[in-house]
Structures are given as structure tokens and as C-alpha cells.
Design a protein around this motif. Sequence first.
Motif, PDB file in Angstrom:
ATOM      1  N   PRO A  61       0.759  -1.382  -0.029  1.00 13.43           N
ATOM      2  CA  PRO A  61       0.008  -0.119   0.006  1.00 13.43           C
ATOM      3  C   PRO A  61       0.854   1.349  -0.052  1.00 13.43           C
ATOM      4  CG  PRO A  61       0.008  -0.857   2.276  1.00 13.43           C
ATOM      5  CD  PRO A  61       0.767  -1.782   1.288  1.00 13.43           C
ATOM      6  N   ALA A  62       0.325   2.257  -0.630  1.00 14.99           N
ATOM      7  CA  ALA A  62       1.170   3.677  -0.859  1.00 14.99           C
ATOM      8  C   ALA A  62       1.076   4.561   0.408  1.00 14.99           C
ATOM      9  CB  ALA A  62       0.671   4.310  -2.084  1.00 14.99           C
ATOM     10  N   LEU A  63       1.891   5.233   0.679  1.00 19.70           N
ATOM     11  CA  LEU A  63       1.737   6.277   1.801  1.00 19.70           C
ATOM     12  C   LEU A  63       0.670   7.274   1.121  1.00 19.70           C
ATOM     13  CD1 LEU A  63       2.849   7.400   4.669  1.00 19.70           C
ATOM     14  CD2 LEU A  63       4.181   8.938   3.067  1.00 19.70           C
ATOM     15  N   PRO A  64      -0.497   7.285   1.831  1.00 20.56           N
ATOM     16  CA  PRO A  64      -1.472   8.394   1.270  1.00 20.56           C
ATOM     17  C   PRO A  64      -0.988   9.764   1.145  1.00 20.56           C
ATOM     18  CG  PRO A  64      -2.407   7.268   3.173  1.00 20.56           C
ATOM     19  CD  PRO A  64      -0.876   6.717   2.965  1.00 20.56           C
ATOM     20  N   ALA A  65      -0.022  10.169   1.521  1.00 23.49           N
ATOM     21  CA  ALA A  65       0.435  11.563   1.429  1.00 23.49           C
ATOM     22  C   ALA A  65       1.368  11.581   0.048  1.00 23.49           C
ATOM     23  CB  ALA A  65       1.387  12.260   2.628  1.00 23.49           C
ATOM     24  N   ALA A  66       1.873  10.582  -0.423  1.00 25.70           N
ATOM     25  CA  ALA A  66       2.576  10.402  -1.360  1.00 25.70           C
ATOM     26  C   ALA A  66       1.517  10.361  -2.706  1.00 25.70           C
ATOM     27  CB  ALA A  66       3.555   9.270  -1.465  1.00 25.70           C
ATOM     28  N   VAL A  67       0.491   9.618  -2.539  1.00 27.35           N
ATOM     29  CA  VAL A  67      -0.464   9.677  -3.706  1.00 27.35           C
ATOM     30  C   VAL A  67      -1.238  11.040  -3.774  1.00 27.35           C
ATOM     31  CG1 VAL A  67      -2.698   8.690  -4.269  1.00 27.35           C
ATOM     32  CG2 VAL A  67      -1.197   7.347  -3.098  1.00 27.35           C
ATOM     33  N   LYS A  68      -1.253  11.762  -2.718  1.00 26.76           N
ATOM     34  CA  LYS A  68      -2.131  13.109  -2.841  1.00 26.76           C
ATOM     35  C   LYS A  68      -1.085  13.979  -3.262  1.00 26.76           C
ATOM     36  CE  LYS A  68      -3.923  16.573   0.268  1.00 26.76           C
ATOM     37  NZ  LYS A  68      -4.352  17.261   1.675  1.00 26.76           N
ATOM     38  N   ALA A  69       0.250  13.877  -3.170  1.00 30.23           N
ATOM     39  CA  ALA A  69       1.161  14.788  -3.843  1.00 30.23           C
ATOM     40  C   ALA A  69       1.169  14.592  -5.224  1.00 30.23           C
ATOM     41  CB  ALA A  69       2.635  14.469  -2.923  1.00 30.23           C
ATOM     42  N   ILE A  70       1.076  13.447  -5.714  1.00 29.85           N
ATOM     43  CA  ILE A  70       1.086  13.253  -7.044  1.00 29.85           C
ATOM     44  C   ILE A  70      -0.108  13.774  -7.785  1.00 29.85           C
ATOM     45  CG2 ILE A  70       0.884  11.339  -9.047  1.00 29.85           C
ATOM     46  CD1 ILE A  70       2.596   9.720  -7.138  1.00 29.85           C
ATOM     47  N   GLU A  71      -1.250  13.750  -7.230  1.00 32.88           N
ATOM     48  CA  GLU A  71      -2.777  14.034  -7.656  1.00 32.88           C
ATOM     49  C   GLU A  71      -2.572  15.663  -7.740  1.00 32.88           C
ATOM     50  OE1 GLU A  71      -5.375  10.516  -5.868  1.00 32.88           O
ATOM     51  OE2 GLU A  71      -5.253  12.364  -4.895  1.00 32.88           O
ATOM     52  N   GLU A  72      -1.792  16.371  -6.850  1.00 35.41           N
ATOM     53  CA  GLU A  72      -1.768  17.803  -6.751  1.00 35.41           C
ATOM     54  C   GLU A  72      -0.647  18.526  -7.452  1.00 35.41           C
ATOM     55  OE1 GLU A  72      -2.114  18.657  -2.569  1.00 35.41           O
ATOM     56  OE2 GLU A  72      -4.120  18.236  -2.450  1.00 35.41           O
ATOM     57  N   ALA A  73       0.028  17.636  -8.206  1.00 36.57           N
ATOM     58  CA  ALA A  73       1.477  18.053  -8.751  1.00 36.57           C
ATOM     59  C   ALA A  73       1.213  18.986 -10.133  1.00 36.57           C
ATOM     60  CB  ALA A  73       2.319  16.857  -9.086  1.00 36.57           C
TER      61      ALA A  73
END
Length: 459
Positions: free
Chosen positions: A305-317
Motif C-alpha cells: 500500500p502507498a503512503l496516502p500523502a505520496a498519492v495526494k502529492a502526485i494528484e496535486e502536482a
Amino acid sequence: MANPLIKRLRRQFQKKKPAKSVKIGSRSRRLNRWFMWLAPGIFIKRWLFISILGVLLTSLGLAIWAQLTPIFFFIELISGFLETIATFVPSYISGPIALLLGLFLIFWGQSRTVGSISEVLNPDQDKELIDVLTTHRKLVKGPKIVAIGGGTGLSTLLRGIKTYSANISAIVTVADDGGSSGRLRREQGMLPPGDIRNCLAALADEEKLLTELFQYRFSAGEGLTGHSFGNLFLSAMNNVTGDLEQAISASSKVLAVRGQVLPATLVDMRLVAEMEDGQIIEGESQITEAGGKIRHLGCYPENPPALPAAVKAIEEADLILIGPGSLYTSIIPNLLVPEIRQALQRSQAPSLYICNIMTQPGETDDYTVSDHIRAIDQVSPHPLFKAVLAQSRSPNPTSLQRYAEELSHPVYVDREAIRSLKRRLVLANVMFEDPKIGHVRHDPYRLGKAIMRWYSRAQ
């Protein structure tokens, strides 16, 4: 023959003249500094205006509350005072004097105020406070950049892009199992801190000093030998805060890090490689030492499972960067995390893969740029980046000979194959060569400049 007295006077005049120009230049620079406080984007003018308006409204409110009595007496007092001055001093003299005196008091008061603030906020006085504020505003308004990778390649990239934005998220692999990181992983049961340590040092304000401190390895002491100070620091933070994510966050505050460093996953992830000869090799350090050609790379557990903060960072990049770094042991491990891979597929932000300059023995022997792209595409059914940045010039003969002895060669730019993979090719000279030992690596500042130039055109 010239008179000795004339010669001496000429020498004195020549000595004094530069001093005068330096003094005038210093005054001019100081005046420019003051005008910079009124420059757009510093947010000084609006608050100064609001403060003045507040003073006027406060005075008006007090006057109304007191039924205008203070205003009447104040006007009477000022009127009498002005009549008295006008009787003895003409208005064309007293007016300019009062105006200049008022302006002097305003300037003096404001300069002392700013000086007091500077002493608190900028005690070292290495830079003018206005320069610090201007740089801060510029970086805060910078694009949201996500950099994915690991090893020294990612830290080199971060050094180059942190001068353009403070909104940086570095997503780092946690598959390392060698050296000091591997020992802490086995003995402490924590995720490997090595790549995280390098990224924190690269993003810190005092980068040079912190890098030397974090890279310092103990050469003596029972249990300390071989460990780096940075790894032990993160290990201690991990024990104090309870998990690696909080440890990194706390360390970032302590070290004044510009941006954030995020592990791709908090799961104890181990790499598994299938070689062309059929061997199955487990462990990041073992894969490199095996010396064969990698056919397929996976991990255990299979879908961490990914770190949620990492996924959020990609989505907002606003900009996504992959690499540079070891292809199979630094870059692809991040992409083995399904949620990170899916977030990259969904993203509409400009995305750039930064290819290595030289091939890496045991990982990318004889690889071209298109081979690097195919290896990443093998992980995902959909492309994870839109363009690839490759080195435009070859290293010098001394460097080439040195690397050839280690069975390493420049990564060949095969344009037609890259085009067939539907990737845009970006060529730039982003290389640094050490002329003494023939060492080749990415130059962080050239790399950052090339990336931001491409980004400005790709928007």
C-alpha cells in the motif's frame, strides 16, 4: 620632470576618488533596498496602508466618542502654533523645513523598525532581510513538483530544483537493504533511512554543512562502525515519534527542509528479480552484485500500500519528475506500488523521465535511452511519463576510458526508437565531469535549469 609635490597630490587624489565612489555606490544600493520593500509580491504596501487607515479610524472613533471636543482643541492649538510661526518665519521657509523634518522622522522611525525586525528574523546578517523575503515569496509561489526516485540521483535532482520552488515532494524508495541502512533495517526493524537521509540533506537550507554531518560515518566504536550519523539520527527520531513518517516530518522541521520527503510505502518491501538465466534473486544489494541481466523486477509483498500523502502529492502536482538514479533499484521500486502507479497514470501534469548519463554495470549494461523507457513501461500497461531528458554531449576521452574499465558506457540516445515509444525527447547538457578522476554525474544546477525551461514550454 614632474614636481614631487604635484606627484604626491595626484596620488592622494587618486586614493580618495575610489573611496568617494564606493560611498556613493553604497548609498545608492541602500536606497534601492528601501524601494524593494515596495516591490510587487512582498505584501508590504497593502499592510502599511491598512495600518495607516486603522490609525485614522481609531483616532476618528475616539474623537466621535468624545463628541469632537479633542479635535476642536487640537485644531485650535495647531492654528495658534502655525500663526505664531508664520509671524516670525515666512511660509516659504517654514513649510519646506517642517515637511523635510516630517519626512526625516518617518524615514528614521521606519529604518529603525526594519533594523530591529531584521536583527530578530535574520540574526546572521548573511543576506539582507528584503532579499530573504523576496526569495521566500518566489519559492512559495513556485510549482508543486513531485520527484520520484532514490539514491544519489534523487538528491542531486532536489538540489537543482529547490532554487525554483519550495513546494517539492520527494517520493523515495524503501527497498534498500545494504550498508548502514540494511543493518538498521535488520537490527531495529525500521525502514531503510539512507535515501531519505540524502533527500533531507539536499532540501535543507544549510545543505553543505548538513550533508557533511549526515554523511559522516563512524570508523570506531562497538556497534557504530560503518553507520552514518544521518541514519542514526533518523533511527532515533523513528523511536521517539513511533513511525518513519512522523520521524521524517519532525526531522524536516528541525532541519528547516524546503519541501517534504515521503517514503513510497511504510511496508517492509523487498525486491525480487528474475534474471535472464532464470535465477531468482532477492534483495536490492544482491541484485546489483549478481551481475546478470534483469528480465523482470517484482517485490514482496506483491502489492504494497502507498503512503496516502505520496498519492495526494502526485494528484496535486504541477510537474512530475522520475529519476535520475539506478533504474531497477531506485526508480522502478517506487512504481511497483500500485497506488503510486495509478496516480501517475491519472495525472494530467507534465511528466519527465530523467535518464542516466552512463550505463550501470549489473543493472543496465548496454542499455540505450529507449531500453530505459521500455523497462519502466514493463511495470505499467499505460505510459507513466510524457517526455525523457537525455544528456546531449559525450564525456571526454579520459572519463570514457575510466568508465570503460568498469564496463560502463554513455547511454546511447536512439531517437527513432524513442519516437516509436511516443515520448518526446529533450536533449540538454546536464553533465558535470570531475577532470581529476574522470567522474561523471548530473550537475544539479544545469539539471534544474533544463527542467524548468522544459516545464515553462510544456504548460
